[in-house]
Each structure stands twice: as structure tokens, then as C-alpha cells.
Design a protein around this motif. Structure first.
Motif, short mmCIF file in Angstrom:
data_model
loop_
_atom_site.label_atom_id
_atom_site.label_comp_id
_atom_site.label_asym_id
_atom_site.label_seq_id
_atom_site.Cartn_x
_atom_site.Cartn_y
_atom_site.Cartn_z
N THR A 76 21.89 2.48 -16.30
CA THR A 76 21.97 3.16 -17.35
C THR A 76 23.35 4.91 -16.49
N PRO A 77 24.03 5.32 -17.56
CA PRO A 77 25.13 6.29 -17.55
C PRO A 77 24.00 7.75 -16.30
N GLY A 78 24.66 8.06 -15.79
CA GLY A 78 24.12 9.56 -15.07
C GLY A 78 23.26 8.67 -13.58
N PHE A 79 22.91 7.11 -13.74
CA PHE A 79 22.11 7.12 -12.09
C PHE A 79 22.79 5.97 -11.47
N PRO A 80 23.50 6.13 -10.89
CA PRO A 80 24.76 5.20 -10.57
C PRO A 80 23.93 4.45 -8.87
N ASN A 81 24.39 3.15 -9.34
CA ASN A 81 23.73 2.35 -8.07
C ASN A 81 21.71 2.21 -8.44
N PHE A 82 21.55 2.20 -9.60
CA PHE A 82 20.33 2.42 -9.36
C PHE A 82 20.21 1.56 -10.92
N PHE A 83 19.62 0.28 -10.64
CA PHE A 83 19.41 -1.30 -11.50
C PHE A 83 17.93 -1.42 -11.78
N ALA A 84 17.88 -1.57 -13.32
CA ALA A 84 16.40 -1.70 -13.66
C ALA A 84 16.11 -3.39 -14.07
N LEU A 85 15.29 -3.86 -13.34
CA LEU A 85 14.88 -5.35 -13.98
C LEU A 85 13.72 -5.36 -14.81
N TYR A 86 13.71 -6.21 -15.48
CA TYR A 86 12.66 -6.07 -17.19
C TYR A 86 13.16 -4.99 -17.45
N GLY A 87 14.32 -3.97 -17.78
CA GLY A 87 14.07 -2.50 -17.85
C GLY A 87 14.26 -2.47 -19.96
N GLY B 21 0.66 -1.46 -0.06
CA GLY B 21 -0.27 -0.14 0.16
C GLY B 21 0.92 1.66 -0.29
N VAL B 22 2.14 1.22 -0.57
CA VAL B 22 2.62 1.65 0.06
C VAL B 22 3.87 2.58 -1.64
N HIS B 23 3.17 3.88 -1.98
CA HIS B 23 3.78 4.15 -3.78
C HIS B 23 5.07 4.87 -3.52
N VAL B 24 6.03 4.49 -4.41
CA VAL B 24 7.59 4.36 -4.65
C VAL B 24 7.18 6.29 -5.59
N VAL B 25 7.55 7.46 -5.02
CA VAL B 25 6.94 8.86 -5.67
C VAL B 25 7.65 9.44 -6.15
N ALA B 26 9.13 9.40 -5.36
CA ALA B 26 9.52 9.81 -6.60
C ALA B 26 11.55 9.36 -6.09
N ALA B 27 12.33 9.65 -6.66
CA ALA B 27 13.70 8.72 -6.00
C ALA B 27 15.52 10.52 -7.00
N PRO C 110 7.54 6.07 -21.81
CA PRO C 110 8.77 5.89 -21.06
C PRO C 110 8.49 4.73 -20.34
N LEU C 111 9.83 4.15 -19.44
CA LEU C 111 9.21 3.20 -18.50
C LEU C 111 9.25 3.38 -17.50
N ILE C 112 8.38 3.48 -16.52
CA ILE C 112 9.29 3.36 -15.31
C ILE C 112 8.28 4.87 -14.81
N SER C 113 7.46 5.10 -15.43
CA SER C 113 6.76 7.03 -16.18
C SER C 113 6.10 7.40 -15.09
N ASP C 114 5.80 6.17 -14.47
CA ASP C 114 4.52 7.36 -13.05
C ASP C 114 5.81 7.28 -11.82
N ILE C 115 7.01 7.04 -11.83
CA ILE C 115 7.73 8.30 -11.21
C ILE C 115 9.00 8.76 -11.80
N ARG C 116 9.47 9.33 -10.86
CA ARG C 116 10.31 10.48 -11.34
C ARG C 116 11.74 10.03 -10.42
N VAL C 117 12.21 9.93 -11.20
CA VAL C 117 13.51 9.30 -11.13
C VAL C 117 14.68 10.62 -11.60
N GLY D 122 13.31 9.32 -17.09
CA GLY D 122 12.31 10.10 -18.53
C GLY D 122 12.77 10.52 -19.29
N ASP D 123 13.45 11.23 -19.33
CA ASP D 123 13.89 12.36 -20.42
C ASP D 123 15.43 11.45 -20.82
#
Length: 450
Positions: free
Chosen positions: A393-404, A120-126, A362-369, A378-379
Motif C-alpha cells: 500500500t502506498p505510504g507504508f514502506p516495507n509493509f506487506f499484507a498477506l491475504y490482504g 500470547g503476545v498481541h501487536v497493538v500498534a506499528a 477495514p482489514l487489520i482493524s484491531d491494530i493501529r498501523v 485503517g483510514d
């Protein structure tokens, strides 16, 4: 938080303490197939500081939402399951939605990761904080948590996509997306429109046609349709899987390689792909009467097999020939209070079902990363989504996307792909821990030498 509208001193924000490289704080977004897989494997490898945020009230991801009549996976269930959690009791070769959903719930309980999931908790932004080299993650509860490693496991099949058709909001009857099925809607005796004619429609068409007075399917382009060859497993077969060591694993590998070899027909337009496409078209024609106008509508002629996902069904071509089913290929121009307007005229309906897929770009379109320098994911992914191994993805350290990006496939099981990604992620975490230990050792030796 960078880009947040909340004041820095907001007491509703909770900040998690920093952790070491040996025990990194890991935040996972989504408790669907990918998130469950990662949570289990991290626990098995000794990474315990893990929290999975799931916006729904239960795990399962797309199998939690896609509960429309006839919903099932088009990959055999012995392969559409975790290699480390075989299920020897599948009821059918292609298990229905409820059975798949139950399997993922069972995995959560069996491997003890229920306590790692926050429902019941949604990640809004990171936002990536370059000064601390950590991710600050804003939650729908108005809290903020921090993570050394952030993992998106939201997948590509979670946000329903509606067609961009004028007047959709004006329809006076019942309308809904197939991925958010309205169980309160009574279809019996109704005139039903199904907009879209791909994997979802292939599955739900027969159950709908058996209830509705009239079903009209609006198709944008035809699909290659192969026989699904579904069947129930007998008690004897299930018993053999249980008592003969390795039989289920051998059966799984047989399914995998039979599917994998089809990639030769999809890789590029060659003699093999032309031959394969010709065979599929020939088999489709055999199931539709020669004199029927349906042949020109349902048999693809302008593109080779593999340009779109090949659909599997044992009843679609038969159902589309039912007297209460019509396949329409005219463009849908508008929707009004009473029905659908096409280039050929207006049709009245009581119910409209949208089987138009999901928002995947874009993928993960409802979360601002936001990564380094505030760059938005998203850009970065909007025009041409790219990621190393579909994960980094370059510029996003220690960020992984499964099924990306570029991990979806049209011939085999996505779970195999995700397990490979999870194994890579775990190797990276081990390397990170080893580097941290090496650096600490070097600093200790330096103090002794001084």
C-alpha cells in the motif's frame, strides 16, 4: 513512539538493534496459515532474524478458533495445504477442523519454526519512523521492538462479527458466536436460534439439529448450494499416494484446475454464468419437494452464481427439511430477554448462535498501523481497500499484507494465493539485499579511488 501514550523513557520498552539489508529484522503479525507459511519459507531462504507474534497460545489461526461442530474447509485438503508440505494421510476429501489444525501444528514442528513464534503476545500498534526507515512495533507486553520489514498475516477470518441488532446484551439465555463455540452449552432438548445462513451454518446445522429440540435459522438471503461430494479416503488410496511418485501432486493439480475453471462462470454475467447458475438452481430444486414453501426461500433467483461464495454441502437441503428445523426469512428487528423479535412476531429461544461471519472491513482493524506522515492504514483501507497484489500500500514502506485486500476468492484455495505472495515477498527481500550489497561496493570503490 509516534502516537503512543507511553513516555519515551519508559524502561519497560525494549528496542531491538538495527540490522543490515542482508539480514533484515522481520516482524510477522499472526501465526495462522499465512504466518506459518512465511516463517517456513523465510527460514528455507536463509532469513533467520524473524519473529512471529501470535496472540493465541498456539498456532493455527482461524483453525484454532473455529472449532464448532461440523467445522471443515470447503476446499479439498490436498489443495488446502502447502505445496512444499504435502500430507498424504488426509482422512477425507474435505478434512475436519481438528485435522487441519493438526496439520498446521505439524508444519511448525517439522520445519523448525517453533522458536520463531512468540505466543500470547498481541501487536497493538506499528509506526513507520521515516528517520530510521524502520517500523516501531508496540506489543501487548508494553515492549517495543523494531523491524526493517513488517508483515501482517492476520488474515480476514479472525475477528467475529456480531449483528447490529438492538437488545442483544439483554438476552437471558446462552448466546455465543460460532467462531467462539461454547462447549459448556448443552443443546440437547433446547430451542436454538441460528442467526446467519452462510458457510458456517451450512456446516453446523446438522450437528445442532441432531441435538436440539427445535432449531430456527434466520436467513437474510439465499445461497447457491452445490453438492460437496465428500468421502473418506480408503487405505488403498492412501497407499497409492505413498508408493506412486507424483500421484499426489497430479491429484492436487487436478483439483486446482477443476476449481480454477469455475472462474469462467463467476467473472461476469455471461452465457456461461447463466448456464452454470441455472444448473445449480435445478439441482437444488430436485432436493426440495415441489409443494414445499422452502423452494422460494432457499433457491436464489435475484442474483447470479458467484455474487456470493457458493456453498458446498451434502446434507444442508435435507437438514433444512427436518421437522425440528425451520428457515425464517423475516428480518430480525430486536433481541430481548426471552428471544428474537422479527417483522412477523416474537419467538422464544434458550440459545442463540451467531453465524454472522467476521469483521473484514477495514482489514487489520484491531491494530493501529501508521505509515508516512502518520497516515493510518485503517483510514487508507476504510472506504476502498487497495493494495498492489493484495500486499503493498502506498505510504507504508516495507509493509506487506498477506491475504490482504482483494485476495479472497470464491472458487479456489487461498493457500495458493498466499504462497504466491510469500514468493513475491522473498524476491523483494533478495532484491533489497542485493541493492544493499551494490551500494556498499560502490562506497568501497569510492574510498579506494579517493
Amino acid at each position: 513512539m509516534a502516537g503512543s501514550s507511553r513516555p519515551a523513557g519508559d524502561t519497560r520498552m525494549a528496542i531491538v538493534e538495527k540490522t543490515s539489508a542482508a539480514s533484515p529484522r522481520i516482524v510477522v503479525i499472526g501465526a495462522g496459515m499465512s504466518g506459518i507459511c512465511l516463517a517456513i519459507r523465510l527460514r528455507q531462504e536463509g532469513f533467520t532474524n524473524v519473529t512471529v507474534y501470535e496472540k493465541s497460545q498456539r498456532p493455527g489461526g482461524t483453525w484454532n478458533y473455529n472449532a464448532y461442530p461440523g467445522s471443515a474447509c470447503d476446499v479439498p485438503s490436498f489443495l488446502y495445504s502447502y505445496s512444499f508440505a504435502p500430507n498424504l494421510n488426509w482422512s477425507r476429501r474435505y478434512a475436519p477442523q481438528q485435522e487441519i489444525f493438526d496439520y498446521f501444528q505439524d508444519c511448525v514442528r517439522k520445519f523448525g519454526v517453533e522458536g520463531s513464534i512468540v505466543y500470547g503476545v498481541h501487536v497493538v500498534a506499528a509506526d513507520y519512523d521515516e528517520s530510521t526507515r524502520r517500523w516501531r512495533v508496540e506489543l501487548s507486553t508494553c515492549e517495543v521492538t523494531e523491524a526493517d520489514v513488517l508483515v501482517s498475516a492476520v488474515g480476514q477470518l479472525n475477528i467475529p462479527k456480531f449483528p447490529n441488532v438492538p437488545g442483544r446484551e439483554s438476552f437471558g439465555g446462552t448466546q455465543f458466536h460460532a467462531a467462539r463455540w461454547d462447549n459448556s452449552c448443552e443443546l440437547r432438548g433446547k430451542r436454538v436460534a441460528i442467526i446467519g445462513n452462510a458457510a458456517t451454518t451450512i456446516q453446523l446445522l446438522l450437528p445442532v439439529a441432531e441435538q436440539a429440540a427445535q432449531v430456527t435459522v434466520f436467513q437474510r438471503s439465499p445461497n447457491y448450494v452445490m453438492a460437496k461430494k465428500d468421502r473418506a479416503y480408503s487405505g488403498l488410496t492412501k497407499g497409492l499416494f505413498r508408493v506412486i511418485p507424483g500421484l499426489a501432486k497430479l491429484y492436487r493439480w487436478n483439483i486446482f484446475w477443476n476449481n480454477e475453471i469455475r472462474f469462467l462462470a463467476f467473472r461476469r454475467q455471461t452465457f456461461i454464468s447463466d448456464w452454470f447458475g441455472g444448473i445449480v438452481r435445478w439441482r437444488m430444486r430436485r432436493q426440495v419437494p415441489r409443494e414445499s414453501k422452502l423452494i422460494s426461500k432457499v433457491v436464489p433467483m435475484n442474483f447470479p452464481a458467484g455474487c456470493k461464495r457458493i456453498l458446498l454441502s451434502d446434507d444442508y437441503l435435507q437438514t433444512i427439511q427436518r421437522p425440528n428445523v425451520e428457515l425464517v426469512t423475516e428480518k430480525v428487528n430486536a433481541i430481548d430477554a426471552t428471544g428474537v423479535q422479527t417483522t412477523a412476531g416474537h419467538r422464544n429461544f434458550d440459545v442463540i448462535i451467531y453465524a454472522t461471519g467476521f469483521v473484514s472491513n477495514p482489514l487489520i482493524s484491531d491494530i493501529r498501523v501508521a505509515g508516512r506522515g502518520g497516515e493510518l492504514l485503517g483510514d487508507a483501507w476504510r472506504e476502498r481497500p487497495l493494495a498492489y497484489l493484495g500486499m503493498l500500500t502506498p505510504g507504508f514502506p516495507n509493509f506487506f499484507a498477506l491475504y490482504g485486500p482483494n485476495t479472497n476468492l470464491g472458487h479456489n484455495s487461498i493457500i495458493f494465493m498466499v504462497e504466491c505472495q510469500v514468493n513475491y515477498l522473498i524476491r523483494t527481500l533478495r532484491w533489497r539485499a542485493q541493492q544493499g550489497a551494490t551500494n556498499r561496493g560502490q562506497r568501497s570503490r569510492g574510498r579506494r579511488l579517493s
